[in-house]
Design a protein around this motif. Sequence first.
Motif, PDB file in Angstrom:
ATOM      1  N   PHE A   1      -5.839 -13.767  31.661  1.00 27.48           N
ATOM      2  CA  PHE A   1      -4.594 -14.418  31.274  1.00 27.48           C
ATOM      3  C   PHE A   1      -4.566 -15.880  31.718  1.00 27.48           C
ATOM      4  O   PHE A   1      -4.302 -16.787  30.930  1.00 27.48           O
TER       5      PHE A   1
ATOM      6  N   ASN B   1      -7.054 -17.901  32.637  1.00 30.07           N
ATOM      7  CA  ASN B   1      -8.064 -18.728  31.967  1.00 30.07           C
ATOM      8  C   ASN B   1      -7.574 -19.158  30.588  1.00 30.07           C
ATOM      9  O   ASN B   1      -7.700 -20.320  30.200  1.00 30.07           O
ATOM     10  N   GLU B   2      -6.997 -18.188  29.849  1.00 27.57           N
ATOM     11  CA  GLU B   2      -6.570 -18.490  28.496  1.00 27.57           C
ATOM     12  C   GLU B   2      -5.345 -19.408  28.499  1.00 27.57           C
ATOM     13  O   GLU B   2      -5.231 -20.321  27.698  1.00 27.57           O
TER      14      GLU B   2
ATOM     15  N   LEU C   1      -4.923 -23.059  26.844  1.00 26.77           N
ATOM     16  CA  LEU C   1      -3.833 -23.358  25.921  1.00 26.77           C
ATOM     17  C   LEU C   1      -3.086 -24.629  26.344  1.00 26.77           C
ATOM     18  O   LEU C   1      -2.728 -25.464  25.529  1.00 26.77           O
TER      19      LEU C   1
END
Lengths: 317, 311
Positions: B106, B108-109, B113
Amino acid sequence: MRSQLTPAHAVSALLISLCAAVPYLASALDEPFYVIVFARIMVWAIAAISLNLIMGFGGMISFGHAVYLGIGGYAVGILAFHDITSAWIQLPVAMGLCAVVALVFGVICLRTRGIYFIMITLALAQMVFFLSVSAERYGSDDGLNILWRSEFGSGIIDLEDGAVMYYTIFAALLGCLLLQWRIVVSRFGMVLRASQSNDTRVQAVGIPTYRYRLAAFVIAGVMCGLAGFLQANLERFVSPDMMNWHRSGELILMTVLGGTATLFGPLVGAVVFLLLSEILSTITIHWHLVFGPFLILVVLFARGGVMGLLGSRAARD
Amino acid sequence: MDYVLLIEQLLNGFQLGIILFLMAAGLTLVFGIMDLVNLAHGSLFMIGAFVGGTLTLATGSLMLGAVLMVPAMFAIGVLVETIALRTLYRRSHLDQVLATFGLILFFNEATRLIWGPEGLAVPLPDFLEGTVALGAGITYPLYRVVIIVIGILVALGLYLLVARTRFGMLVRAGASNRVMAGALGVNIPVLFSLVFGIGAVLAGLAGLIITPITQAAIGMGEDVLILAFVVIVIGGIGSVRGAFVAALLTGIIDTMGRSFLDVILLLFLSPNAAESAGPALSSMLIYILMAGILFFRPQGLFPPRSATAAP
């Protein structure tokens, strides 16, 4: 292990038949892509079964299990690099190497318990990972391409044929499921399960559990080495990424998602995990944003995984 | 082998050890007190680098960025603890590993973003550029000296906090027997949040401090996390003193191995063999050290006295 028929059994039977029928279904639907997807799923399932053997039934949470995928894969890659393509050499080397590494790692890891065990298996796997990264001769980070799949030398098993490759993996999966079942219901498996729930008591009865746990650790390593051998052949490629610690995490994940300590849980978990990531990644490239919290919810609310939800009683008791 | 290079590398190893200590201190406290395997500690390292880096670029000063980062990281740490981790304390280690693995994906993403895939470069301020002369012909980059000094000050502060204050006393009480401390009226949930917040600040500080050298990147915390695991396993889980000794040991051995192992191997092997075996062996060195230490002392170098009391 004796239990009444539950939806879990139906799902397991359905999945096995599905795996058997995929090449025909895919050609009927004109979607050849699904053959490779399911071949991958089955290889991961074999690796997850091997992890389930020690983690689910033996309580040994190995956070470095993907290392045997890498070792099995690199055995194929490096031998093929030196023009040794006979499967009769590659397969024993892959599995033998995994046995030796698992024995050494097991002797070190099994002296510890709990958090220590988790972190040491992780660290030892990292060690092999960095070894593969620093092996410049064999491609370092970029990995190794495998020009020729393993040769069995008989006319029947020709892995260059896609369908033969698929059904070789399928046969290996069935073999591993069978072996897992035989091990779990044997006296050996009973000692393993007993030592998970109360090691001291089993020792007090006079059974040297350390040896049993070590043997299980080695068997799991060898089985995962087989998965590595198959994966290298399937993808015609090996790289350090095969034993990246994220892969080890994903293996744990599949096993838990399907249902630890159930015979078909790893297969179910591999199917759910890989199909879900396949589908989510077509919707958005930021699919990890959804997938991460999904994992946490599974851990918090769906104990026993899919098999647990379907009423399998073998899940963690 | 010339001694200037030797001392330089020794200092580099010391500096790596300091970074590892900042990571390992938080990890070992969380382990020791809450019995929680937190893989997402590496994400806090990364978030510290990105948040601190953004604050630095916004204010135009690394010092101001670092100062502002402390409350920000504390808040993030407390938030993560209350929302995601609090329910995990009573769960098995397996559940904790999985849930915090989910957190890594979560974070990392989310970072990708917000800050984009390229990462974030933070320039070193002018007054920290340059080198200092340490005498005897040895010069060393000023910023690395600053890192070492900051690390030693933080270690000292942490020691005083844990050993000399009332808060530290509660922390030690919670670590040795959580249930008993709770029964004696210590507000355990608040204590846990505070400890986790401090851990997050230390990890974030470590992340920010190396950003001017390496730049902030997605997943930057993961290698450091695994090294920090090695450190706390060697040092003994729950022991800050053990973490300090083991962090310096790990940092120095790793750095020295990388720079001198091939030279040492030349004494025994042919140049060709030494050149290929050197990098391979030096990347394995600290893991071999860990395996060796565990073989003789499965509880690490400084096992906390209460380790056997924990369930």
